[in-house]
Design a protein around this motif. Sequence first.
Motif, PDB file in Angstrom:
ATOM      1  N   VAL A  78     -36.003  90.351   6.651  1.00 28.84           N
ATOM      2  CA  VAL A  78     -34.919  89.382   6.529  1.00 28.84           C
ATOM      3  C   VAL A  78     -33.763  90.001   5.744  1.00 28.84           C
ATOM      4  N   PHE A  79     -34.038  90.459   4.532  1.00 30.75           N
ATOM      5  CA  PHE A  79     -33.051  91.213   3.767  1.00 30.75           C
ATOM      6  C   PHE A  79     -33.770  91.926   2.630  1.00 30.75           C
ATOM      7  N   GLY A  80     -33.055  92.858   1.995  1.00 32.32           N
ATOM      8  CA  GLY A  80     -33.608  93.570   0.850  1.00 32.32           C
ATOM      9  C   GLY A  80     -32.647  94.624   0.350  1.00 32.32           C
ATOM     10  N   GLU A  81     -32.618  94.809  -0.949  1.00 33.02           N
ATOM     11  CA  GLU A  81     -31.730  95.792  -1.557  1.00 33.02           C
ATOM     12  C   GLU A  81     -32.051  97.208  -1.093  1.00 33.02           C
ATOM     13  N   SER A  82     -33.305  97.460  -0.736  1.00 29.09           N
ATOM     14  CA  SER A  82     -33.755  98.822  -0.438  1.00 29.09           C
ATOM     15  C   SER A  82     -33.399  99.291   0.969  1.00 29.09           C
ATOM     16  N   ARG A  83     -32.814  98.434   1.789  1.00 31.42           N
ATOM     17  CA  ARG A  83     -32.443  98.783   3.161  1.00 31.42           C
ATOM     18  C   ARG A  83     -33.654  99.183   4.002  1.00 31.42           C
ATOM     19  N   VAL A  84     -34.807  98.689   3.662  1.00 34.80           N
ATOM     20  CA  VAL A  84     -36.011  98.965   4.454  1.00 34.80           C
ATOM     21  C   VAL A  84     -35.865  98.352   5.837  1.00 34.80           C
ATOM     22  N   THR A  85     -36.344  99.059   6.851  1.00 36.32           N
ATOM     23  CA  THR A  85     -36.443  98.482   8.186  1.00 36.32           C
ATOM     24  C   THR A  85     -37.914  98.229   8.498  1.00 36.32           C
TER      25      THR A  85
ATOM     26  N   ARG B 278     -35.617 108.700  -8.707  1.00 34.52           N
ATOM     27  CA  ARG B 278     -35.156 107.617  -9.574  1.00 34.52           C
ATOM     28  C   ARG B 278     -34.564 106.466  -8.761  1.00 34.52           C
ATOM     29  N   GLY B 279     -35.186 105.310  -8.881  1.00 38.86           N
ATOM     30  CA  GLY B 279     -34.600 104.091  -8.348  1.00 38.86           C
ATOM     31  C   GLY B 279     -34.675 103.921  -6.849  1.00 38.86           C
ATOM     32  N   ALA B 280     -34.518 104.998  -6.084  1.00 36.34           N
ATOM     33  CA  ALA B 280     -34.406 104.875  -4.636  1.00 36.34           C
ATOM     34  C   ALA B 280     -35.661 104.304  -4.000  1.00 36.34           C
ATOM     35  N   ASN B 281     -36.813 104.491  -4.616  1.00 39.12           N
ATOM     36  CA  ASN B 281     -38.048 103.992  -4.010  1.00 39.12           C
ATOM     37  C   ASN B 281     -38.509 102.673  -4.612  1.00 39.12           C
ATOM     38  N   GLN B 282     -37.662 102.022  -5.407  1.00 41.95           N
ATOM     39  CA  GLN B 282     -37.963 100.670  -5.865  1.00 41.95           C
ATOM     40  C   GLN B 282     -37.781  99.723  -4.690  1.00 41.95           C
ATOM     41  N   ILE B 283     -38.808  98.937  -4.363  1.00 48.39           N
ATOM     42  CA  ILE B 283     -38.746  98.080  -3.186  1.00 48.39           C
ATOM     43  C   ILE B 283     -38.577  96.629  -3.602  1.00 48.39           C
ATOM     44  N   SER B 284     -37.675  95.939  -2.932  1.00 46.67           N
ATOM     45  CA  SER B 284     -37.434  94.520  -3.180  1.00 46.67           C
ATOM     46  C   SER B 284     -36.981  93.913  -1.859  1.00 46.67           C
ATOM     47  N   ILE B 285     -37.904  93.364  -1.108  1.00 47.36           N
ATOM     48  CA  ILE B 285     -37.586  92.905   0.248  1.00 47.36           C
ATOM     49  C   ILE B 285     -38.163  91.518   0.519  1.00 47.36           C
ATOM     50  N   LEU B 286     -37.555  90.845   1.465  1.00 48.99           N
ATOM     51  CA  LEU B 286     -38.037  89.569   1.987  1.00 48.99           C
ATOM     52  C   LEU B 286     -38.186  89.719   3.489  1.00 48.99           C
ATOM     53  N   SER B 287     -39.381  89.466   4.001  1.00 47.97           N
ATOM     54  CA  SER B 287     -39.631  89.525   5.445  1.00 47.97           C
ATOM     55  C   SER B 287     -40.070  88.159   5.930  1.00 47.97           C
TER      56      SER B 287
ATOM     57  N   GLN C 192     -48.284  94.592   7.094  1.00 47.27           N
ATOM     58  CA  GLN C 192     -47.510  94.357   5.885  1.00 47.27           C
ATOM     59  C   GLN C 192     -47.941  93.090   5.161  1.00 47.27           C
ATOM     60  N   THR C 193     -48.481  92.134   5.844  1.00 52.89           N
ATOM     61  CA  THR C 193     -48.929  90.900   5.208  1.00 52.89           C
ATOM     62  C   THR C 193     -50.237  90.467   5.847  1.00 52.89           C
ATOM     63  N   ASP C 194     -50.918  89.521   5.190  1.00 52.83           N
ATOM     64  CA  ASP C 194     -52.088  88.900   5.803  1.00 52.83           C
ATOM     65  C   ASP C 194     -51.632  87.970   6.923  1.00 52.83           C
ATOM     66  N   GLU C 195     -52.534  87.720   7.823  1.00 51.34           N
ATOM     67  CA  GLU C 195     -52.254  86.746   8.866  1.00 51.34           C
ATOM     68  C   GLU C 195     -52.299  85.336   8.301  1.00 51.34           C
TER      69      GLU C 195
ATOM     70  N   THR D  92     -43.724  82.361   8.711  1.00 56.14           N
ATOM     71  CA  THR D  92     -44.238  83.077   7.546  1.00 56.14           C
ATOM     72  C   THR D  92     -43.087  83.749   6.816  1.00 56.14           C
ATOM     73  N   VAL D  93     -43.149  83.777   5.476  1.00 54.44           N
ATOM     74  CA  VAL D  93     -42.141  84.414   4.634  1.00 54.44           C
ATOM     75  C   VAL D  93     -42.860  85.141   3.507  1.00 54.44           C
ATOM     76  N   THR D  94     -42.516  86.424   3.285  1.00 53.56           N
ATOM     77  CA  THR D  94     -43.177  87.226   2.254  1.00 53.56           C
ATOM     78  C   THR D  94     -42.135  87.993   1.439  1.00 53.56           C
ATOM     79  N   TYR D  95     -42.337  87.979   0.114  1.00 54.25           N
ATOM     80  CA  TYR D  95     -41.468  88.740  -0.796  1.00 54.25           C
ATOM     81  C   TYR D  95     -42.298  89.819  -1.480  1.00 54.25           C
ATOM     82  N   LYS D  96     -41.731  91.045  -1.581  1.00 53.19           N
ATOM     83  CA  LYS D  96     -42.406  92.155  -2.252  1.00 53.19           C
ATOM     84  C   LYS D  96     -41.467  92.802  -3.267  1.00 53.19           C
ATOM     85  N   GLN D  97     -42.040  93.155  -4.422  1.00 52.61           N
ATOM     86  CA  GLN D  97     -41.243  93.750  -5.494  1.00 52.61           C
ATOM     87  C   GLN D  97     -42.068  94.803  -6.230  1.00 52.61           C
TER      88      GLN D  97
END
Length: 315
Positions: free
Chosen positions: A289-296, A257-266, A21-24, A240-245
């Motif tokens: 860490v958290f995110g509106e999309s409820r991604v695990t 519609r909308g459900a696959n918009q990703i906004s997360i902080l790991s 999900q992120t670079d090392e 490490t902390v990463t934000y994706k939008q």
Amino acid sequence: MRTIILLLTLFLLSNLKLQAQTDEARIHLPTPTGMWQAEVRYMNMDQNLLVFGNYYTPVIKAEANVIPVTLSHTFGIRGKRAKVSAMVARVTSFNVTLKETPIPDAQEKGFADGYVAFEMGIINNDAKNSTDFFETNPEKFNMNGLFRFWYSDKTSYSSDNLINIGSNRMAFEFGLPMQIRINNNTSKILWLETCPGIQFFTPNDEASRGGFGKMTQKALFYLENHLSYNVTSKFYGGITVTYKQGGQAFYERLLVRGANQISILSGGVFLGYKLIPSLEFKASFDSLVFGESRVTYQAVGAGLVFSCFDLKLKQ
């Protein structure tokens, strides 16, 4: 209605892609010209990210064991440090369940998407041979330009499968990795690495056997940060902390519609230890860490990095 929801969920699963999900941490730090590095890493990933790591559904669980292998070489161009690298990732096991029920027609082994990349210094990050590099202090600020081309292995994708390891498309990534030396103690450096970047995706013309046609996806923006500290000359650790939008996906004959918009902080932790001057051990843990999309998302990794370079002695 339940049957329709189940079929739609299985269709969305058909585009699952596994990727780191992120670079090392510390892979963008300055290195001497002439250096070669080879890394073999193991990763265990547990997530519900779908469609190239950017779509999700709460009802599934995907667990994979992945072995990425990366080779890189550092050299000089017009007085600036430059690096080329390539990565391939072998998925050794791949298990997906829907409400505790195994998904049929899932590929259990294969190659995840890989990349080739080019990185070059923009601000500071001057090209230095090994002697000059180790005899001078690192700059307090460096900025590089990064281009990365992601490719998909055709052997790891079939439109007849409900689940695929490969993505059946390409991606173009642009980033600006920056390295900031916070303290003045060069024997115990505190590094802050930050990298804003964006990924653009080509269409998947064979998205699924579900009959929904071509899939396209909006660009994905990310901001990745690593804070690391050299505890000793051999040992370092950090966070490490990463934000994706972004990354919303669309289908030719179905609009999600909308459900696959990703906004997360790991976020996560990492460490490294030099076993010998040319061999380093790395380990890391990352989680949502958290995110509106409820991604695990959760990933545990460990690996070995072998480095070699020509030691140029002054006359």
